[in-house]
Design a protein around this motif. Structure first.
Motif, PDB file in Angstrom:
ATOM      1  N   LYS A  38     -18.242   9.726  -1.547  1.00 60.57           N
ATOM      2  CA  LYS A  38     -17.606   8.681  -0.747  1.00 60.57           C
ATOM      3  C   LYS A  38     -18.498   7.460  -0.596  1.00 60.57           C
ATOM      4  O   LYS A  38     -19.646   7.567  -0.157  1.00 60.57           O
ATOM      5  N   GLY A  43     -11.969   6.174   0.679  1.00 60.40           N
ATOM      6  CA  GLY A  43     -11.744   7.591   0.881  1.00 60.40           C
ATOM      7  C   GLY A  43     -12.636   8.401  -0.020  1.00 60.40           C
ATOM      8  O   GLY A  43     -13.135   7.909  -1.032  1.00 60.40           O
TER       9      GLY A  43
ATOM     10  N   TYR B  33     -11.641   7.214  12.257  1.00 63.39           N
ATOM     11  CA  TYR B  33     -11.090   6.876  10.939  1.00 63.39           C
ATOM     12  C   TYR B  33      -9.767   7.619  10.720  1.00 63.39           C
ATOM     13  O   TYR B  33      -9.551   8.704  11.245  1.00 63.39           O
ATOM     14  N   TYR B  35      -7.514   8.750   7.216  1.00 63.18           N
ATOM     15  CA  TYR B  35      -7.393   8.851   5.769  1.00 63.18           C
ATOM     16  C   TYR B  35      -6.063   9.524   5.470  1.00 63.18           C
ATOM     17  O   TYR B  35      -5.499  10.222   6.314  1.00 63.18           O
ATOM     18  N   GLN B  37      -3.866  11.701   2.141  1.00 67.60           N
ATOM     19  CA  GLN B  37      -3.856  12.240   0.785  1.00 67.60           C
ATOM     20  C   GLN B  37      -2.429  12.577   0.407  1.00 67.60           C
ATOM     21  O   GLN B  37      -1.839  13.523   0.963  1.00 67.60           O
ATOM     22  N   VAL B  43      -7.917  11.350  -1.846  1.00 64.87           N
ATOM     23  CA  VAL B  43      -7.954  11.027  -0.426  1.00 64.87           C
ATOM     24  C   VAL B  43      -8.219   9.525  -0.300  1.00 64.87           C
ATOM     25  O   VAL B  43      -9.179   9.003  -0.851  1.00 64.87           O
ATOM     26  N   GLU B  44      -7.346   8.838   0.433  1.00 63.37           N
ATOM     27  CA  GLU B  44      -7.444   7.372   0.525  1.00 63.37           C
ATOM     28  C   GLU B  44      -7.839   6.943   1.936  1.00 63.37           C
ATOM     29  O   GLU B  44      -7.332   7.480   2.930  1.00 63.37           O
ATOM     30  N   PHE B  45      -8.707   5.985   2.003  1.00 59.99           N
ATOM     31  CA  PHE B  45      -9.104   5.410   3.282  1.00 59.99           C
ATOM     32  C   PHE B  45      -7.984   4.521   3.812  1.00 59.99           C
ATOM     33  O   PHE B  45      -7.395   3.737   3.076  1.00 59.99           O
ATOM     34  N   TYR B  90      -2.365  13.481   6.469  1.00 60.41           N
ATOM     35  CA  TYR B  90      -3.142  12.458   7.157  1.00 60.41           C
ATOM     36  C   TYR B  90      -4.317  13.115   7.864  1.00 60.41           C
ATOM     37  O   TYR B  90      -4.138  14.024   8.685  1.00 60.41           O
TER      38      TYR B  90
END
Lengths: 110, 113
Positions: A38, A43, B33, B35, B37, B43-45, B90
């Motif tokens: 990361k 992500g 945070y 995130y 997926q 997995v996306e921020f 999430y």
């Protein structure tokens, strides 16, 4: 109870040397393990995984070792490069959820 | 060992409806945070939150999304008008310091029908 533990919050390694990141788990129902990398504000990105029926999986510079009896896995990066500097998460999967460790910050210096 | 708690674990909602995903971060953590997926993808921020305001957000985090820390313990993600493509897992996370020492929750599986 934290089921996936990464006990080293940070690790510093010189370029060209081996980086070894460790992870321990407690839940024997986990059957699939993953390592994520990361960068800030992004992500976690999948790196490499291993099924519980194997004890080693290799992909280029990255190798993951699994010791089921010790409930321990490790990620080896050889040779380490400055671009490898990031936070590395160990994660374990049992059913539908993914359980992450806290992460280890790896710093590879030139 | 302190945990990040997410509720519900699974939510099914109709397209166009508003949904609120709830998270209780670790009490002494300062950074929060979200995130997500999508099944089979990375997995996306989505967003990071510090000092009662958004510190960073991704392109995914558009006007349909908002976050709030309504009291001293909860951290919520609201999706105003859900779309089918919002179906995902999430994850909420919190950390004591910026950039490391994350604790992730176990996730909320959102299914938009």
């Amino acid at each position: 109870d934290q089921q996936v533990k990464q006990n080293s919050p940070s690790l510093s390694v010189q370029e060209g040397r081996i980086s070894i990141l460790n992870c321990d788990y407690t839940n024997s129902m986990f059957d699939y393990f993953l390592w994520y990398k990361k960068y800030p504000a992004e992500g976690p990105t999948f790196l490499i995984s291993i099924s519980s029926i194997k004890d080693k999986n290799e992909d280029g510079r990255f190798t993951v070792f699994l010791n089921k009896s010790a409930k321990h896995l490790s990620l080896h990066i050889v040779p380490s490069q400055p671009g490898d500097s990031a936070v590395y998460f160990c994660a374990a999967s049992g059913y539908s959820t993914l359980t992450f460790g806290k992460g280890t910050m790896l710093l590879v210096s030139p | 060992e302190p945990e990040v708690t997410q509720t519900p674990s699974h939510q099914v909602t109709q397209m166009g409806q508003e949904v609120i995903l709830r998270c209780v971060p670790i009490s002494n953590h300062l950074y929060f945070y979200w995130y997500r997926q999508i099944l089979g993808q990375k997995v996306e921020f989505l967003v990071s939150f510090y000092n009662n305001e958004i510190s960073e957000k991704s392109e995914i985090f558009d006007d349909q999304f908002s976050v709030e820390r309504p009291d001293g313990s909860n951290f919520t993600l609201k999706i105003r008008s859900t779309k089918l493509e919002d179906s995902a897992m999430y994850f909420c996370a919190s950390s004591e310091a910026a950039g490391y020492g994350y604790t992730f929750g176990s996730g909320t599986r959102l299914t938009v029908v």
